[in-house]
Write a protein that holds these residues in place. Structure first.
Motif, PDB file in Angstrom:
ATOM      1  N   VAL A 157       0.818  -1.216   0.000  1.00 57.48           N
ATOM      2  CA  VAL A 157       0.000   0.000   0.000  1.00 57.48           C
ATOM      3  C   VAL A 157       0.854   1.269   0.000  1.00 57.48           C
ATOM      4  O   VAL A 157       0.766   2.096  -0.915  1.00 57.48           O
ATOM      5  N   VAL A 158       1.684   1.429   1.014  1.00 61.33           N
ATOM      6  CA  VAL A 158       2.401   2.692   1.203  1.00 61.33           C
ATOM      7  C   VAL A 158       3.401   2.956   0.079  1.00 61.33           C
ATOM      8  O   VAL A 158       3.410   4.048  -0.517  1.00 61.33           O
TER       9      VAL A 158
ATOM     10  N   PRO B 111       3.775   1.836  -3.138  1.00 59.37           N
ATOM     11  CA  PRO B 111       3.259   2.210  -4.469  1.00 59.37           C
ATOM     12  C   PRO B 111       2.622   3.590  -4.492  1.00 59.37           C
ATOM     13  O   PRO B 111       2.818   4.350  -5.447  1.00 59.37           O
ATOM     14  N   VAL B 112       1.852   3.924  -3.455  1.00 62.35           N
ATOM     15  CA  VAL B 112       1.155   5.216  -3.434  1.00 62.35           C
ATOM     16  C   VAL B 112       2.151   6.367  -3.399  1.00 62.35           C
ATOM     17  O   VAL B 112       2.044   7.339  -4.156  1.00 62.35           O
ATOM     18  N   VAL B 113       3.148   6.277  -2.525  1.00 67.55           N
ATOM     19  CA  VAL B 113       4.146   7.348  -2.408  1.00 67.55           C
ATOM     20  C   VAL B 113       5.006   7.417  -3.668  1.00 67.55           C
ATOM     21  O   VAL B 113       5.348   8.517  -4.139  1.00 67.55           O
TER      22      VAL B 113
ATOM     23  N   HIS C  34       4.156   6.687  -6.727  1.00 66.12           N
ATOM     24  CA  HIS C  34       3.370   7.339  -7.784  1.00 66.12           C
ATOM     25  C   HIS C  34       3.273   8.838  -7.551  1.00 66.12           C
ATOM     26  O   HIS C  34       3.416   9.640  -8.496  1.00 66.12           O
ATOM     27  N   ALA C  35       3.041   9.242  -6.307  1.00 68.12           N
ATOM     28  CA  ALA C  35       2.904  10.662  -6.000  1.00 68.12           C
ATOM     29  C   ALA C  35       4.194  11.427  -6.300  1.00 68.12           C
ATOM     30  O   ALA C  35       4.174  12.485  -6.930  1.00 68.12           O
TER      31      ALA C  35
ATOM     32  N   THR D 291       5.852   3.584 -10.779  1.00 68.02           N
ATOM     33  CA  THR D 291       4.716   3.050 -10.021  1.00 68.02           C
ATOM     34  C   THR D 291       4.687   1.533 -10.075  1.00 68.02           C
ATOM     35  O   THR D 291       4.512   0.852  -9.054  1.00 68.02           O
TER      36      THR D 291
ATOM     37  N   CYS E 266       4.583  -1.820  -7.303  1.00 64.93           N
ATOM     38  CA  CYS E 266       3.331  -2.578  -7.197  1.00 64.93           C
ATOM     39  C   CYS E 266       3.589  -4.081  -7.164  1.00 64.93           C
ATOM     40  O   CYS E 266       2.683  -4.843  -6.817  1.00 64.93           O
TER      41      CYS E 266
ATOM     42  N   SER F   5      -3.905  -1.780  -8.126  1.00 71.18           N
ATOM     43  CA  SER F   5      -3.074  -0.609  -7.803  1.00 71.18           C
ATOM     44  C   SER F   5      -2.867   0.260  -9.036  1.00 71.18           C
ATOM     45  O   SER F   5      -2.958   1.492  -8.977  1.00 71.18           O
TER      46      SER F   5
ATOM     47  N   LEU G   5      -4.149   4.043  -9.311  1.00 74.72           N
ATOM     48  CA  LEU G   5      -3.127   5.082  -9.355  1.00 74.72           C
ATOM     49  C   LEU G   5      -2.940   5.674 -10.748  1.00 74.72           C
ATOM     50  O   LEU G   5      -2.665   6.863 -10.884  1.00 74.72           O
TER      51      LEU G   5
END
Length: 319
Positions: free
Chosen positions: A79-80, A82-84, A86-87, A104, A108, A147, A151
Motif C-alpha cells: 500500500v504505502v 506504491p502510493v508514495v 506514484h505521488a 509506479t 506494485c 493498484s 493510481l
C-alpha cells in the motif's frame, strides 16, 4: 568442512562489496552473464530450499496465527510504497507518463524472492519472510492491476497462471520441500544439510545478481538526462524502502530477527515480475525504471546488511 563454512561466511560478510562488482560485471559483459538468465528460477528454487531447511511448518503457521508483523510489512510493501512512489514520480516526472508508470509499477510488484536469502544471511526471521513473500505473491495477480487502475487509471491484463506457476516453482514447492525435510529428519536439515549448502547458495546469489544486471546493459549505454534523473529517483526511493522497514521496526521494539526481515522485505521487490509486465503491456520506456531496481536493490541490500549488523543487535537487547 570448517574451511567451506568460513568461505561462505566470508562471502556473506563481504556482500556489500561483492554485490556492486557483480552488478558492474553484468552491465559490462551481458553476453557472458546473460546466458544464465533462464536458469535464474532454478537457482532461486535452490536458494529457497536451503533457506527453508532452517524452518518448519509450525513456525510458518504461527505467522498466520499472530499476523501483526506480517501485516505491518505487507502494509508498507503493498500500500504505502506504491502510493508514495506514484505521488513523487508524478511530481518530478509528470511530463513523461511512461516514466511515472514505470516507477509506479516497480513498487506494485510483490516482495522479492531474494529477500529470503538476505534475511537468512543476516539472521532474519525466515518464517516471517517466507509468509510475506507467499502472501504478497498470491495476492499480486489482484493487487497489481488494482493498484495500477487506482493510481494510473490503467487496466492491465496480468498473466495470472504464468505468474503463479513461476512463483510456485521458485517459492512454494522448494519451501515446502525444505521444511518437510527438516521436520522428517528431526532437525538434521537445519543442523547439517543447511550449513553444507549455505556457501554454495551464496555463490548462486552472486550469479543471480550478475545475470539480472546484464539486462540493464543496453539502457546504461543510452542514458539521457531525464533517464539519469529517474535512475537517481529509484536509488533514493529504494533506499527509503529499506530504511523505513528498518527504522519503524526498531521504533516498534521488535527483536533482531523480525527487524532484519522487515528491512529486507520492505526494500526488495520482485523485479522479474515487474520487468515482464512492463515489457508485455507498456511502451519500452516503462521498462527502464523497473530495471533500475535490479541495478540498485542488491547493492543496497548489502549496504543495509552491514548497517543491520550494528543496529539489529541493539534492537534485540531492547525487545
Amino acid at each position: 568442512m570448517d574451511e567451506w563454512t568460513r568461505f561462505g561466511k566470508a562471502i556473506g560478510s563481504h556482500m556489500p562489496l561483492i554485490a556492486p562488482v557483480c552488478v558492474l560485471a553484468g552491465v559490462l559483459f551481458p553476453q557472458v552473464f546473460g546466458v544464465t538468465e533462464h536458469a535464474v528460477p532454478i537457482l532461486f528454487a535452490i536458494m529457497t530450499f536451503q533457506g527453508s531447511l532452517n524452518n518448519n511448518f509450525r513456525s510458518v503457521a504461527n505467522q498466520f496465527r499472530h499476523p501483526k508483523d506480517m501485516l505491518f510489512v505487507l502494509g508498507i510493501s503493498i500500500v504505502v510504497m506504491p502510493v508514495v512512489a506514484h505521488a513523487l514520480a508524478s511530481l518530478i516526472f509528470g511530463n513523461d507518463p511512461n516514466l511515472v508508470t514505470g516507477a509506479t509499477l516497480e513498487y506494485c510488484v510483490p516482495v522479492g524472492v531474494v529477500s529470503f536469502m538476505w534475511c537468512g544471511m543476516y539472521g532474519g526471521d525466515l518464517s516471517l519472510a517466507l509468509a510475506c513473500i507467499l502472501v504478497s505473491t498470491v495476492l499480486s495477480p489482484f493487487t497489481i492491476p488494482l493498484s495500477l487502475k487506482l493510481l494510473l487509471g490503467a487496466t492491465v491484463q496480468v498473466d495470472v497462471l504464468g505468474m503463479m506457476s513461476n512463483m510456485v516453482f521458485m517459492i512454494a514447492l522448494p519451501a515446502v520441500a525444505g521444511m518437510l525435510v527438516n521436520d522428517l529428519t528431526h532437525g538434521w536439515g537445519h543442523k547439517t544439510l543447511s550449513p553444507v549448502m549455505s556457501p554454495a547458495v551464496k555463490m548462486l546469489l552472486i550469479v543471480i545478481i550478475a545475470s539480472n544486471s546484464s539486462q540493464m546493459s543496453d539502457y546504461m549505454r543510452h542514458l539521457t538526462p531525464e533517464l539519469l534523473g529517474m535512475a537517481l529517483f529509484i536509488l533514493v526511493y529504494a533506499s527509503c524502502g529499506f530504511a523505513v522497514g528498518l527504522l519503524i521496526a526498531r521504533v516498534r521494539g521488535i527483536g533482531r530477527g523480525r527487524l532484519v526481515t522487515s528491512c529486507f522485505c520492505t526494500g526488495i521487490r520482485n523485479i522479474s515480475a515487474g520487468a515482464v509486465l512492463a515489457a508485455q503491456f507498456f511502451p519500452g520506456e516503462v521498462v527502464f525504471p523497473v530495471m533500475m531496481g535490479t541495478l540498485f536493490q542488491q547493492v543496497l541490500a548489502g549496504a543495509f546488511g552491514s548497517l543491520i549488523n550494528r543496529v539489529a543487535g541493539e534492537a534485540e537487547q531492547t525487545a
